[in-house]
Motif scaffolding. Structure first.
Motif, PDB file in Angstrom:
ATOM      1  N   SER A   1       0.858  -1.195   0.000  1.00 22.80           N
ATOM      2  CA  SER A   1       0.000   0.000   0.000  1.00 22.80           C
ATOM      3  C   SER A   1       0.886   1.234   0.000  1.00 22.80           C
ATOM      4  N   PHE A   2       0.349   2.329  -0.521  1.00 18.45           N
ATOM      5  CA  PHE A   2       1.109   3.567  -0.617  1.00 18.45           C
ATOM      6  C   PHE A   2       0.927   4.409   0.642  1.00 18.45           C
ATOM      7  N   ARG A   3       2.010   4.949   1.157  1.00 20.66           N
ATOM      8  CA  ARG A   3       1.927   5.754   2.370  1.00 20.66           C
ATOM      9  C   ARG A   3       1.079   7.005   2.180  1.00 20.66           C
ATOM     10  N   HIS A   4       1.018   7.502   0.955  1.00 16.95           N
ATOM     11  CA  HIS A   4       0.267   8.728   0.723  1.00 16.95           C
ATOM     12  C   HIS A   4      -1.170   8.471   0.274  1.00 16.95           C
ATOM     13  N   ASN A   5      -1.688   7.254   0.465  1.00 16.90           N
ATOM     14  CA  ASN A   5      -3.102   7.007   0.189  1.00 16.90           C
ATOM     15  C   ASN A   5      -3.975   7.995   0.960  1.00 16.90           C
ATOM     16  N   GLU A   6      -5.014   8.469   0.293  1.00 18.49           N
ATOM     17  CA  GLU A   6      -5.919   9.443   0.904  1.00 18.49           C
ATOM     18  C   GLU A   6      -7.280   8.852   1.271  1.00 18.49           C
ATOM     19  N   MET A   7      -7.501   7.594   0.887  1.00 15.53           N
ATOM     20  CA  MET A   7      -8.790   6.952   1.160  1.00 15.53           C
ATOM     21  C   MET A   7      -8.595   5.448   1.138  1.00 15.53           C
ATOM     22  N   PRO A   8      -9.486   4.681   1.752  1.00 17.71           N
ATOM     23  CA  PRO A   8      -9.390   3.226   1.659  1.00 17.71           C
ATOM     24  C   PRO A   8      -9.763   2.737   0.266  1.00 17.71           C
ATOM     25  N   GLU A   9      -9.352   1.515  -0.038  1.00 15.73           N
ATOM     26  CA  GLU A   9      -9.590   0.956  -1.368  1.00 15.73           C
ATOM     27  C   GLU A   9     -11.061   0.961  -1.739  1.00 15.73           C
ATOM     28  N   TRP A  10     -11.945   0.580  -0.798  1.00 15.57           N
ATOM     29  CA  TRP A  10     -13.367   0.475  -1.137  1.00 15.57           C
ATOM     30  C   TRP A  10     -13.963   1.827  -1.497  1.00 15.57           C
ATOM     31  N   ASP A  11     -13.483   2.908  -0.879  1.00 19.33           N
ATOM     32  CA  ASP A  11     -13.963   4.240  -1.256  1.00 19.33           C
ATOM     33  C   ASP A  11     -13.452   4.617  -2.642  1.00 19.33           C
ATOM     34  N   PHE A  12     -12.193   4.282  -2.927  1.00 20.36           N
ATOM     35  CA  PHE A  12     -11.622   4.578  -4.242  1.00 20.36           C
ATOM     36  C   PHE A  12     -12.410   3.851  -5.334  1.00 20.36           C
ATOM     37  N   VAL A  13     -12.632   2.553  -5.141  1.00 16.72           N
ATOM     38  CA  VAL A  13     -13.372   1.764  -6.121  1.00 16.72           C
ATOM     39  C   VAL A  13     -14.778   2.310  -6.316  1.00 16.72           C
ATOM     40  N   SER A  14     -15.442   2.646  -5.229  1.00 12.19           N
ATOM     41  CA  SER A  14     -16.804   3.175  -5.313  1.00 12.19           C
ATOM     42  C   SER A  14     -16.840   4.503  -6.053  1.00 12.19           C
ATOM     43  N   GLU A  15     -15.862   5.365  -5.773  1.00 13.75           N
ATOM     44  CA  GLU A  15     -15.824   6.679  -6.421  1.00 13.75           C
ATOM     45  C   GLU A  15     -15.513   6.560  -7.911  1.00 13.75           C
ATOM     46  N   VAL A  16     -14.676   5.587  -8.283  1.00 15.25           N
ATOM     47  CA  VAL A  16     -14.406   5.354  -9.708  1.00 15.25           C
ATOM     48  C   VAL A  16     -15.718   5.142 -10.455  1.00 15.25           C
ATOM     49  N   SER A  17     -16.574   4.295  -9.906  1.00 17.69           N
ATOM     50  CA  SER A  17     -17.857   4.012 -10.560  1.00 17.69           C
ATOM     51  C   SER A  17     -18.777   5.218 -10.523  1.00 17.69           C
ATOM     52  N   LYS A  18     -18.860   5.858  -9.374  1.00 22.66           N
ATOM     53  CA  LYS A  18     -19.773   6.995  -9.208  1.00 22.66           C
ATOM     54  C   LYS A  18     -19.431   8.130 -10.163  1.00 22.66           C
ATOM     55  N   ARG A  19     -18.136   8.457 -10.288  1.00 15.96           N
ATOM     56  CA  ARG A  19     -17.735   9.626 -11.074  1.00 15.96           C
ATOM     57  C   ARG A  19     -17.669   9.357 -12.574  1.00 15.96           C
ATOM     58  N   SER A  20     -17.414   8.105 -12.960  1.00 17.81           N
ATOM     59  CA  SER A  20     -17.260   7.794 -14.380  1.00 17.81           C
ATOM     60  C   SER A  20     -18.518   7.205 -14.997  1.00 17.81           C
ATOM     61  N   GLY A  21     -19.396   6.661 -14.144  1.00 23.78           N
ATOM     62  CA  GLY A  21     -20.567   5.968 -14.654  1.00 23.78           C
ATOM     63  C   GLY A  21     -20.300   4.535 -15.061  1.00 23.78           C
ATOM     64  N   CYS A  22     -19.061   4.054 -14.893  1.00 24.51           N
ATOM     65  CA  CYS A  22     -18.773   2.669 -15.242  1.00 24.51           C
ATOM     66  C   CYS A  22     -19.396   1.739 -14.208  1.00 24.51           C
ATOM     67  N   ALA A  23     -19.564   0.488 -14.596  1.00 21.97           N
ATOM     68  CA  ALA A  23     -20.021  -0.533 -13.658  1.00 21.97           C
ATOM     69  C   ALA A  23     -18.812  -1.112 -12.931  1.00 21.97           C
ATOM     70  N   LEU A  24     -19.080  -1.961 -11.954  1.00 21.58           N
ATOM     71  CA  LEU A  24     -18.013  -2.617 -11.207  1.00 21.58           C
ATOM     72  C   LEU A  24     -18.087  -4.120 -11.396  1.00 21.58           C
ATOM     73  N   LEU A  25     -16.911  -4.742 -11.453  1.00 14.80           N
ATOM     74  CA  LEU A  25     -16.796  -6.193 -11.383  1.00 14.80           C
ATOM     75  C   LEU A  25     -16.211  -6.477 -10.005  1.00 14.80           C
ATOM     76  N   LEU A  26     -17.022  -7.025  -9.127  1.00 17.45           N
ATOM     77  CA  LEU A  26     -16.616  -7.230  -7.743  1.00 17.45           C
ATOM     78  C   LEU A  26     -15.980  -8.611  -7.598  1.00 17.45           C
TER      79      LEU A  26
END
Length: 284
Positions: free
Chosen positions: A150-175
């Motif tokens: 993991s990167f020391r400069h992460n600003e959010m947990p992985e699940w928030d990053f993944v969720s925001e990717v979908s929310k902001r781009s409109g793409c679907a998720l493969l969980l």
């Protein structure tokens, strides 16, 4: 297709060792197949011929491993052109890849490398997704990947990053439930919390696979049977995901087709049992 536990939602990754079996036995208890896009993009031979033959009897999903959606140099148009041509021929019900980076320029590292979970990284991914979806003229589904650092400069947990990717781009998720399990073991969080933090209304497909346990860490090899810990996570999630297509993956030490078909049937049985349990609760 015979068994009472067949579910139209449970499929299997299409792998070359199973070609002979499928050529002789086109009717199986597998509802659909997922093909690795890159294995068919440059092929005019037997692999593509078999894929198109299976497409007559089964829905097909295309799953990529080299899109490089996290690239800071943008997405290669020559790659997308080949993918679009394959999409036109196969007419898949879903096209997916991974939330990661895979190389620099034309250099493909042939691995799914982790991204920093930062706003800058998130915006780069969203911009790339916008470009890809416009180019392909269809929505994309993106998968959470297994990571070993993991990167020391992460600003959010992985699940928030993944969720925001979908929310902001409109793409679907493969969980990928296995990847959530691997990351939980490697980074010290409860994988069920990861799974419950993902917006399931954005999930278009689910992966199940078996990692390798090296004691100090888990490695996402897809070389083993799905472990009970991953089945347990799947069972806990089943009431909320019974409507979502499920795919069983195996990439190393691939057993005969019937052995993997048994895992498909197990997943179908868990989903059906969950559905029956829900109906019983409703009518009590």
């Amino acid at each position: 297709m015979g068994s009472q536990f067949v579910s139209h939602k449970v499929g299997m990754g299409l792998r070359p060792p199973h070609y002979p079996y499928l050529e002789e036995n086109p009717q199986t208890d597998v509802a659909w197949f997922e093909a690795i896009s890159e294995n068919y993009m440059d092929s005019l031979g037997r692999p593509l011929e078999l894929l198109l033959k299976l497409r007559k009897d089964y829905p097909i999903a295309l799953h990529g491993v080299s899109m490089n959606i996290g690239s800071t140099a943008g997405i290669r148009v020559d790659y997308l052109e080949k993918l679009r041509n394959l999409i036109d021929r196969v007419e898949p019900f879903i096209v997916s890849d991974h939330i990661c980076w895979t190389g620099i320029g034309t250099q493909n590292m042939h691995d799914l490398l982790p991204l920093p979970y930062t706003e800058d990284s998130l915006q780069q991914v969203v911009d790339n997704i916008d470009f890809v979806q416009d180019y392909l003229r269809r929505p994309l589904a993106l998968e959470n990947v297994s990571t070993y650092l993991s990167f020391r400069h992460n600003e959010m947990p992985e699940w928030d990053f993944v969720s925001e990717v979908s929310k902001r781009s409109g793409c679907a998720l493969l969980l990928d439930i296995n990847n959530a399990y691997v990351n939980g073991m490697n980074h010290g969080f409860d994988p069920i919390n990861f799974l419950r933090s993902i917006p399931l209304d954005r999930v278009a497909q689910i992966h199940m696979a078996g990692p390798s346990d090296y004691g100090r860490y888990m490695f996402d090899t897809h070389a083993n049977e799905i472990p009970e810990e991953v089945w347990s996570l799947f069972t806990q999630m089943a009431p909320q995901i019974s409507h979502i297509p499920i795919c069983i993956e195996r990439d190393e030490d691939i057993p005969d087709f019937k052995t993997l078909e048994t895992e498909v049937m197990k997943a179908a049985y868990i989903l059906e049992s969950s559905h029956e349990s829900q109906r019983s609760t409703i009518f009590v």
